[in-house]
Design an enzyme around this catalytic site. Structure first.
Site, PDB file in Angstrom:
ATOM      1  N   TYR B 101       0.853  -1.198   0.000  1.00 34.73           N
ATOM      2  CA  TYR B 101       0.000   0.000   0.000  1.00 34.73           C
ATOM      3  C   TYR B 101       0.884   1.242   0.000  1.00 34.73           C
ATOM      4  O   TYR B 101       1.853   1.322   0.748  1.00 34.73           O
ATOM      5  CB  TYR B 101      -0.894   0.010   1.252  1.00 34.73           C
ATOM      6  CG  TYR B 101      -1.617   1.323   1.455  1.00 34.73           C
ATOM      7  CD1 TYR B 101      -2.836   1.555   0.825  1.00 34.73           C
ATOM      8  CD2 TYR B 101      -1.073   2.334   2.251  1.00 34.73           C
ATOM      9  CE1 TYR B 101      -3.499   2.770   0.985  1.00 34.73           C
ATOM     10  CE2 TYR B 101      -1.730   3.547   2.410  1.00 34.73           C
ATOM     11  CZ  TYR B 101      -2.942   3.753   1.776  1.00 34.73           C
ATOM     12  OH  TYR B 101      -3.591   4.956   1.928  1.00 34.73           O
ATOM     13  N   GLU B 189      -3.493   7.399  -3.788  1.00 33.33           N
ATOM     14  CA  GLU B 189      -3.223   6.058  -3.285  1.00 33.33           C
ATOM     15  C   GLU B 189      -2.871   5.121  -4.427  1.00 33.33           C
ATOM     16  O   GLU B 189      -3.486   5.181  -5.492  1.00 33.33           O
ATOM     17  CB  GLU B 189      -4.469   5.478  -2.598  1.00 33.33           C
ATOM     18  CG  GLU B 189      -4.724   5.996  -1.204  1.00 33.33           C
ATOM     19  CD  GLU B 189      -5.921   5.301  -0.550  1.00 33.33           C
ATOM     20  OE1 GLU B 189      -5.910   5.163   0.677  1.00 33.33           O
ATOM     21  OE2 GLU B 189      -6.850   4.894  -1.264  1.00 33.33           O
TER      22      GLU B 189
END
Lengths: 290, 377
Positions: B101, B189
């Protein structure tokens, strides 16, 4: 005593020749604020509302010894106005302007630290030390001198609460609207510390909102560091979830910034949370044994 | 402002962040035209502004062209959390050895752009944050220096050990930060960032949000805006200096100031009602603005009563009252309205309202109770 500002504070108005700047300069002056100058590049030498206009903040500070500034310039230029005031050595900068890009606020942050400048806002109504100095757009006549400090992320909700305090006989020392933007100047804890150290302030009202975790931090600070009573109110208890910033928003605040979490944090710190604004004066009186 | 994954991919490519081959399609016909004949594993992803699309069946894999078309047919037109899928991303599926992530966000506490990475990539990152926050590495970035190469390497080394992989990952971090600040983003993201068996580091899914306050200087981003019907009303309101969010209740409210508007909604709920909206008319007392606000408020057919709550500070109550009278005269609605004015020139304001025969009250609590009663009639 009071916090941040008093009758000796010398204030300049950045953007004094604009509609809002001129209007509120006259209001502040009428309240008794010592407005010593205004800034409007290229209009130095003019006079607005009986106040001398300078081309730069530096000129204004040199000529008047100003130690506070209030900003009314449009959002695209507000970040630069904060920087100009900070580099000119102004100790307290109050930015009223709404809609300042977050990146601009992030860029000014290290400069404020380096120059030791305190910033209130942006997107805030300003602050007032009752009967001494009003900086911003607060309606002066609702305030009354007394011993309650008030900090709020809101504008009109603050006035609503101040009005209730005043009507119930609870006057105020200094009231500060810190603004609702995600990245802004002084936060709750910075001000709570000042109230704790101000002999005149006997109790503090804190008006928070959903989102972020400034209230949770405030609760922790109160629990660990404060001897004076605090009463809180959280706006947005009924707001539905969903208006937030994806995964990262929830992660960074280690929680989702809901009203329930904030109320829980305050309760754990011994801070009563009003269910509706009209309960606030009663809670304050209870804490003060009145 | 939000953009779709396929739009984030366009920005990623522009900044040199590697993504698998892919394209957006608006119809099955377009899928038939654009998909090549060769058999390979492809992923078909719904492009909607809502999370959890994978769980909702909006992401499917296909091995052949025929299967890709079949899956596209299933996803296009599908309803995901109330949103209809009108476009899909068709991309090459890649083999994944590991998932990570990567996120950038404006952090209110450190007052900086903050980089967050985790070796626990994939969809459950929020769960990771809750259960084991220590698995998420955070680093605030100095706005004057930006994300320095050595910092990016330091962070990449927490995720990778092979120097070639570290170099690829560090470069992606630096590029993502550059993209973030150049476009006034509020969130970026990559989830997941993946390592393939052939040791390539790729961005498989991207998400970006942008600061609405900075859109005036981001024409390229603004051009990517796609708005839903609900958002249209909100944006229309914004353009008029109003802030409106539609909710599901039946008590419309019109308030000056966001905090007071939220407190008003809370009050309605506290007394057993349901607010129909959040509507902040801001600091002006311009009658035109009040007319606009009433129009937007009453265009919601669920509204059965309206509570107007104004605290007059600099906005004087008599000005607000005059605006209300003009507005209500123009709109001529049968929906009951209760008005509460307080603060500067409240007496004068209430006098003006009373002449029109509308109910006026002194306190917020009374206003909320009255509005709820009126909605039941």
């Amino acid at each position: 005593m009071s916090i941040l500002i008093n009758k000796d504070t010398k204030v300049i108005v950045q953007g004094i020749t604009g509609r809002d700047g001129a209007f509120h300069a006259s209001k502040m002056k009428a309240y008794g604020t010592n407005i010593v100058g205004g800034i409007s590049p290229g209009k130095g030498g003019m006079e607005v509302e009986g106040v001398p206009v300078f081309n730069t903040v530096e000129d204004a500070v040199k000529a008047t010894g100003a130690n506070a500034s209030v900003i009314f310039v449009p959002a695209p230029f507000a970040g630069d106005a904060i920087l100009e005031a900070s580099f000119a050595g102004v100790g307290l900068v109050v930015c009223i302007t709404e809609g300042v890009p977050v990146q601009d606020m992030i860029k000014v942050t290290p400069v404020l630290k380096q120059n030791n400048t305190k910033l209130i806002g942006a997107n805030c109504p300003g602050l007032i030390t009752v009967d001494e100095c009003l900086i911003g757009i607060l309606p002066g006549m609702i305030f009354k001198k007394g011993n309650v400090g008030l900090i709020s992320r809101s504008g009109t909700l603050t006035y609503e609460v101040v009005n209730m305090l005043t009507e119930s006989g609870l006057g105020q020392t200094t009231c500060v609207g810190i603004g609702g933007d995600s990245v802004s100047g002084l936060y709750f804890i910075d001000l709570l510390e000042m109230y704790e150290n101000d002999p005149e302030t006997k109790a503090v009202v804190l008006i928070g909102e959903i989102g972020g975790d400034a209230e949770e931090q405030a609760a922790r600070f109160i629990k660990e560091k404060m001897t004076k009573p605090v009463v809180a109110f959280i706006a947005g208890q009924s707001a539905p979830p969903g208006k937030r910033m994806g995964h990262a928003g929830a992660i960074i605040s280690s929680g989702s910034g809901t009203a329930a979490e904030k109320i829980k944090a305050f309760n754990e710190a011994g801070v009563p949370v009003a269910k509706e604004p009209s309960e606030i004066p009663g809670l304050v009186k209870g804490k003060l044994g009145m | 402002m939000k953009i779709h994954e396929y739009q984030a991919r366009i920005l990623f490519k522009k900044y040199g962040i590697p993504v698998p081959e892919g394209f957006v399609c608006h119809s099955v016909d377009e899928v038939k035209q654009k998909v090549s004949d060769d058999d390979k594993l492809r992923v078909i992803k719904a492009q909607v502004h809502v999370g959890g699309r994978g769980k909702a069946g909006g992401v499917k894999l296909a091995n052949t062209k025929a299967e890709t078309i079949e899956k596209a047919e299933q996803i296009l037109g599908m309803d995901i959390k109330g949103l209809t899928v009108d476009k899909i991303l068709v991309a090459d599926a890649v083999d994944i050895e590991k998932e990570f992530y990567v996120g950038l966000i404006n952090d209110r506490n450190s007052k900086s752009v903050t980089l967050m990475v985790s070796a626990e990539g994939g969809v459950e990152i929020e769960e990771v944050a809750k259960v084991s926050p220590e698995k998420i590495i955070k680093m605030p970035i100095d706005p004057t220096m930006g994300l320095m190469d050595w910092q990016a390497r330091k962070i990449a080394l927490k995720l990778f050990s092979d120097p070639k992989e570290v170099r690829q990952a560090a470069a992606i971090l630096v590029k993502l930060y550059q993209l973030y600040v150049d476009t006034d983003a509020s969130l970026a993201e990559i989830n997941p960032l993946v390592l393939t068996p052939d040791k390539r580091v790729l961005a498989i899914d991207g998400k970006m949000n942008f600061d609405d306050n900075a859109l005036y200087r981001q024409p390229e981003i603004l051009a990517m805006r796609e708005v839903s019907d609900d958002e249209k009303k909100e944006i229309e309101a914004n353009a008029k200096g109003l802030s409106y969010i539609k909710l599901d209740g039946n008590i419309g409210c019109m308030v000056n100031g966001a905090g007071l508007a939220m407190a008003t909604m809370d009050m309605i709920k506290l007394y057993g009602g349901e607010p129909a909206n959040f509507l902040d008319i801001g600091g002006s007392s311009n009658p035109e603005k009040v007319v606009e606000a009433m129009n937007i408020l009453l265009s919601d057919k669920n509204v059965e009563a309206v509570m107007i709550n104004i605290f007059g500070g600099i906005t004087r109550c008599d000005d607000v009252a005059r605006g209300l009278v003009v507005a209500l005269d123009k709109i001529k609605t049968d929906i009951p309205i209760v008005i509460r004015l307080s603060g500067t020139n409240a007496k004068e304001g209430l006098e003006i309202i009373r002449e029109t025969g509308l109910p006026t009250v002194e306190t917020m609590s009374e206003a909320a109770k009255t509005a709820i009663e009126l909605s039941k009639k």
